[in-house]
Write a protein that holds these residues in place. Structure first.
Motif, PDB file in Angstrom:
ATOM      1  N   PRO A  80      40.752  45.140  39.603  1.00  0.00           N
ATOM      2  CA  PRO A  80      40.180  45.759  40.801  1.00  0.00           C
ATOM      3  C   PRO A  80      40.712  45.180  42.078  1.00  0.00           C
ATOM      4  O   PRO A  80      41.045  43.995  42.161  1.00  0.00           O
ATOM      5  N   GLU A  81      40.791  46.015  43.111  1.00  0.00           N
ATOM      6  CA  GLU A  81      41.124  45.565  44.447  1.00  0.00           C
ATOM      7  C   GLU A  81      39.850  45.147  45.142  1.00  0.00           C
ATOM      8  O   GLU A  81      38.791  45.712  44.912  1.00  0.00           O
ATOM      9  N   TYR A  82      39.913  44.101  45.977  1.00  0.00           N
ATOM     10  CA  TYR A  82      38.698  43.704  46.651  1.00  0.00           C
ATOM     11  C   TYR A  82      38.534  44.525  47.892  1.00  0.00           C
ATOM     12  O   TYR A  82      39.479  45.072  48.423  1.00  0.00           O
ATOM     13  N   PRO A  83      37.328  44.602  48.546  1.00  0.00           N
ATOM     14  CA  PRO A  83      36.084  44.240  47.887  1.00  0.00           C
ATOM     15  C   PRO A  83      35.479  45.472  47.271  1.00  0.00           C
ATOM     16  O   PRO A  83      35.823  46.591  47.610  1.00  0.00           O
ATOM     17  N   ILE A  84      34.550  45.307  46.403  1.00  0.00           N
ATOM     18  CA  ILE A  84      33.940  46.456  45.750  1.00  0.00           C
ATOM     19  C   ILE A  84      33.134  47.286  46.727  1.00  0.00           C
ATOM     20  O   ILE A  84      32.775  48.418  46.452  1.00  0.00           O
ATOM     21  N   THR A  92      37.993  37.284  46.142  1.00  0.00           N
ATOM     22  CA  THR A  92      39.351  37.401  46.663  1.00  0.00           C
ATOM     23  C   THR A  92      39.429  37.562  48.172  1.00  0.00           C
ATOM     24  O   THR A  92      40.472  37.330  48.767  1.00  0.00           O
ATOM     25  N   GLY A  93      38.343  37.986  48.796  1.00  0.00           N
ATOM     26  CA  GLY A  93      38.387  38.167  50.247  1.00  0.00           C
ATOM     27  C   GLY A  93      37.253  39.039  50.726  1.00  0.00           C
ATOM     28  O   GLY A  93      36.388  39.464  49.946  1.00  0.00           O
ATOM     29  N   LEU A  97      42.952  30.545  54.234  1.00  0.00           N
ATOM     30  CA  LEU A  97      42.353  31.802  54.653  1.00  0.00           C
ATOM     31  C   LEU A  97      43.411  32.585  55.422  1.00  0.00           C
ATOM     32  O   LEU A  97      43.919  32.107  56.432  1.00  0.00           O
ATOM     33  N   LYS A  98      43.762  33.760  54.923  1.00  0.00           N
ATOM     34  CA  LYS A  98      44.829  34.548  55.530  1.00  0.00           C
ATOM     35  C   LYS A  98      44.234  35.745  56.253  1.00  0.00           C
ATOM     36  O   LYS A  98      43.574  36.591  55.652  1.00  0.00           O
ATOM     37  N   ALA A  99      44.451  35.809  57.567  1.00  0.00           N
ATOM     38  CA  ALA A  99      43.938  36.909  58.384  1.00  0.00           C
ATOM     39  C   ALA A  99      44.889  38.099  58.315  1.00  0.00           C
ATOM     40  O   ALA A  99      46.094  37.963  58.517  1.00  0.00           O
ATOM     41  N   ILE A 100      44.333  39.269  58.039  1.00  0.00           N
ATOM     42  CA  ILE A 100      45.112  40.495  57.895  1.00  0.00           C
ATOM     43  C   ILE A 100      44.558  41.554  58.859  1.00  0.00           C
ATOM     44  O   ILE A 100      43.343  41.740  58.975  1.00  0.00           O
ATOM     45  N   ASN A 101      45.454  42.244  59.556  1.00  0.00           N
ATOM     46  CA  ASN A 101      45.095  43.389  60.416  1.00  0.00           C
ATOM     47  C   ASN A 101      44.131  43.013  61.544  1.00  0.00           C
ATOM     48  O   ASN A 101      43.265  43.809  61.918  1.00  0.00           O
ATOM     49  N   LEU A 140      41.877  37.230  53.425  1.00  0.00           N
ATOM     50  CA  LEU A 140      42.193  36.894  52.045  1.00  0.00           C
ATOM     51  C   LEU A 140      41.806  35.445  51.780  1.00  0.00           C
ATOM     52  O   LEU A 140      42.132  34.546  52.573  1.00  0.00           O
ATOM     53  N   ILE A 141      41.118  35.214  50.674  1.00  0.00           N
ATOM     54  CA  ILE A 141      40.705  33.864  50.282  1.00  0.00           C
ATOM     55  C   ILE A 141      41.683  33.367  49.224  1.00  0.00           C
ATOM     56  O   ILE A 141      41.803  33.959  48.146  1.00  0.00           O
ATOM     57  N   LEU A 142      42.393  32.299  49.537  1.00  0.00           N
ATOM     58  CA  LEU A 142      43.470  31.807  48.677  1.00  0.00           C
ATOM     59  C   LEU A 142      43.163  30.386  48.215  1.00  0.00           C
ATOM     60  O   LEU A 142      43.555  29.404  48.854  1.00  0.00           O
ATOM     61  N   PRO A 143      42.452  30.243  47.092  1.00  0.00           N
ATOM     62  CA  PRO A 143      42.160  28.904  46.555  1.00  0.00           C
ATOM     63  C   PRO A 143      43.397  28.315  45.889  1.00  0.00           C
ATOM     64  O   PRO A 143      43.949  28.900  44.961  1.00  0.00           O
ATOM     65  N   LYS A 144      43.833  27.159  46.375  1.00  0.00           N
ATOM     66  CA  LYS A 144      45.059  26.549  45.862  1.00  0.00           C
ATOM     67  C   LYS A 144      44.789  25.583  44.708  1.00  0.00           C
ATOM     68  O   LYS A 144      45.421  25.649  43.661  1.00  0.00           O
TER      69      LYS A 144
END
Length: 648
Positions: free
Chosen positions: A2-6, A169-170, A196-200, A247-251
């Motif tokens: 699935p693509e986030y968010p639901i 995921t975000g 944390l990646k900011a988009i748009n 986007l939430i990017l846990p490393k």
């Protein structure tokens, strides 16, 4: 996958549930507190700014924390959303809802009202059913909120818990309703490495602050103001192209001196996918004889691949399946073969195993469709939502998508063209992109040979379809019951008009994916010719392509189903004793996204009317709507102007 968010699942839920629960909302106390003058003024001010909306969020705050699971092997996440609602009109009803699944739960779902001293709300918790999904493990909590008067207020608080951070995921900074102030705060512990990646964010009033909290926690807050509601329009790109999201990017994380890598880079994401695929038994005995039959008597490797690929298209029904880890892990090839259905992952695995059985180097391939804006430079589970199979044939890669029922070998649906793919390669992986075809590959060509007879237009038509124009038409045709197929062709060719009669329909082989689809038929068009004295007026164009695509009131980019090439040529015999006295003016324009060309010509006793429309970019951006609308207006001027014949 699935693509986030639901939250961005189909609005069908919202529309149907609004009617279903309109009578089962809150049980109100007898006494109500009337809205204050300040709230009434606030509602006025918000409505002046967002005049198309009936309800708004005065504020919405997400507070997100992270912890370790009991066994210390996973990172958990908790998201608490507190929202202040206000009604902008005399009355409104909405559904408050949130989704969860096997990897999450909702521990708090509370509703409070400043305008009621005491109230009970009917909160429902049930399985969610999506018409596009055969099976999924999603559940939904929801309640009906009734705003009986202007400036009525609610406060809601929802707490959602994720058992594993990789499934969180975000999130988006927009809602179905406008927001005066949206605040998202992440409290990141020192033992967790998280980006944390900011988009748009461009075009929105969004700020970001960072500070140090207790126990060396990092506190990151995003604040957005005056956020308009998301648009509910058809043919739009995916939300990840349009709306501000994080986007939430846990490393990685540390626990008791032990470091655990999560998704530090693409190789970690691939390793997790590969670990799921490696759990498959892949016993090919169930379909070994079928593969032998499909490859017997073939004269080339390509023919073997084609036979297997087409067999899967014809015999395995595609269903969508999302259920916990099964949303990411392919089904056993033997299960898909025996059941005769599967999701994209199961079909990709069956394709791989049947080709492997035939002696080919076939590999699972992950990718995101054009609904998703991200690629594999962002290691996150929201980066892909689809799986296909790649065959390595010498130096060539052939990509096989069994979910596309009438694609020929080497032909790719527009939804995956240009998309980045992650192809398995043992412990390594290959990144490449699906080839992109030119617009003319997806072509529709119509040739009309017509004459005027007793104030009707009669003649013959020949149409040809290639690429996605062909495969989409064949897919829909074969999805119908046999007794409806002839009716469909009549309806399709006549544009559903009572003024158009078609007969003597002849088609090429409607099961052949590898050839151009051709349809020939006779046509009779009524109410298209009128005469007054010595003059005949003709409404010739029965298709008027693009004529209804005025985006005057549209806010969001328009997405065509594909890049395409549309060509139509009308040849009308000029009646004896008449000459052409008036025709519309030709029109031609060319932009980076599209070409539009309309022309008129006279050859001997025939008037030639030709249209050639080429959609070079499937997306028409909102910033180009003004120019687009001007061109469509020119087209409509041509469509609405009659051709005139007069006596010599």
């Amino acid at each position: 996958m699935p693509e986030y968010p639901i939250l961005f699942m189909s609005n069908i839920f919202w529309r149907s549930f609004l009617l279903l629960f309109i009578t089962t909302g809150a049980n109100y106390a007898q006494k109500h507190v009337e809205p204050s003058s300040q709230d009434l003024q606030l509602a006025e001010d918000i409505h002046a700014r967002f005049e198309d909306d009936e309800v708004a969020l005065v504020s919405s705050t997400d507070y997100i924390t992270f912890d370790l699971s009991r066994d210390g092997k996973q990172v958990t996440a908790t998201q608490t959303t507190t929202s202040q609602w206000i009604n902008l009109t005399s009355r409104a009803d909405i559904q408050l809802y949130d989704f969860y699944d096997g990897e999450s739960d909702i521990s708090e779902f509370n509703i409070f009202s400043e305008n009621q001293k005491r109230a009970k709300y009917h909160i429902i918790d049930e399985a969610y059913h999506d018409q596009d999904l055969f099976h999924n493990d999603a559940r939904v909590k929801h309640a009906h909120l009734d705003f009986p008067v202007k400036a009525y207020r609610y406060e809601t608080r929802i707490t959602k818990n994720y058992q594993d951070i990789k499934y969180f995921t975000g999130l988006y900074l927009v809602e179905e309703y406008p927001i005066l102030k949206k605040e998202v705060t992440f409290v990141i512990p020192s033992w967790l490495q998280l980006d944390l990646k900011a988009i748009n964010f461009e075009g929105y009033e969004i700020t970001k602050t960072e500070k140090q909290g207790e126990n060396a926690n990092q506190i990151v807050t995003f604040t957005a103001t005056n956020v308009p509601s998301r648009m509910d329009e058809s043919h739009t790109p995916g939300p990840s192209y349009l709306y501000p999201n994080i986007l939430i990017l846990p490393k990685s994380f540390e626990n008791e001196g032990q470091k655990t890598v999560l998704f530090n880079d693409t190789s970690d994401l691939y390793s997790w996918y590969r670990s799921l695929a490696s759990e498959l038994e892949n016993d090919n005995s169930a379909f070994r004889n079928t593969v032998a039959q499909l490859t017997a008597g073939t004269t080339s490797e390509e023919e073997k691949i084609r036979n297997i690929y087409y067999w899967i298209q014809d015999n395995i029904r595609y269903i969508a399946f999302e259920d916990g880890i099964a949303g990411f892990k392919p089904d056993e090839a033997s299960n898909v073969y025996k059941k005769r259905y599967g999701d994209c992952k199961g079909m990709a695995n069956l394709t791989k195993q049947m080709l492997t059985e035939a002696g080919f180097d076939a590999r699972l391939t992950w990718l995101g469709t054009d609904h998703i804006a991200y690629d594999y430079s962002t290691p996150n589970l929201s980066v892909d939502n689809h799986m296909i199979c790649t065959v390595m044939l010498g130096d060539e890669m052939i990509f096989l998508d069994g979910t596309e029922k009438f694609n020929s070998l080497g032909e790719y649906n527009s939804r995956i063209q240009g998309q980045q793919m992650l192809i398995e390669d043992g412990e390594n992986f290959i990144l490449t992109r699906v080839p992109v075809t030119a617009p003319e590959f997806n072509s529709e060509n119509a040739e009309y040979d017509l004459s005027i007879q007793d104030e009707e237009i009669v003649g013959s038509v020949h149409k040809s379809f290639s690429g996605q124009q062909r495969s989409d038409l064949l897919y829909y045709f074969h999805s119908l019951q046999n007794d409806r197929k002839d009716d469909f062709l009549n309806f399709y060719l006549s544009n559903g008009s009572n003024n158009i009669e078609v007969s003597n329909i002849q088609t090429s082989d409607l099961t052949n994916r590898d050839s151009i689809l051709e349809i020939a038929y006779d046509i009779r068009i009524k109410n298209a010719v009128s005469s007054f004295g010595n003059t005949i007026y003709l409404d010739l164009d029965i298709d008027k392509e693009l004529g209804n695509m005025d985006f005057k009131d549209r806010k969001v980019d328009y997405q065509f189903d594909s890049r395409k090439d549309l060509l139509a040529t009308y040849k009308i015999t000029i009646p004896d004793g008449l000459e052409v006295s008036a025709i519309p003016e030709a029109y031609k324009t060319s932009t980076e996204a599209y070409d539009l060309n309309v022309s008129f010509d006279k050859q001997y006793q025939k008037l030639i009317y030709k249209k050639h429309f080429r959609i070079k970019n499937a997306r028409i951006k909102a910033s180009d709507f003004e120019n687009w609308n001007k061109h469509i207006q020119q087209l409509n001027n041509i469509y609405n102007e009659q051709i005139t014949f007069s006596k010599n």
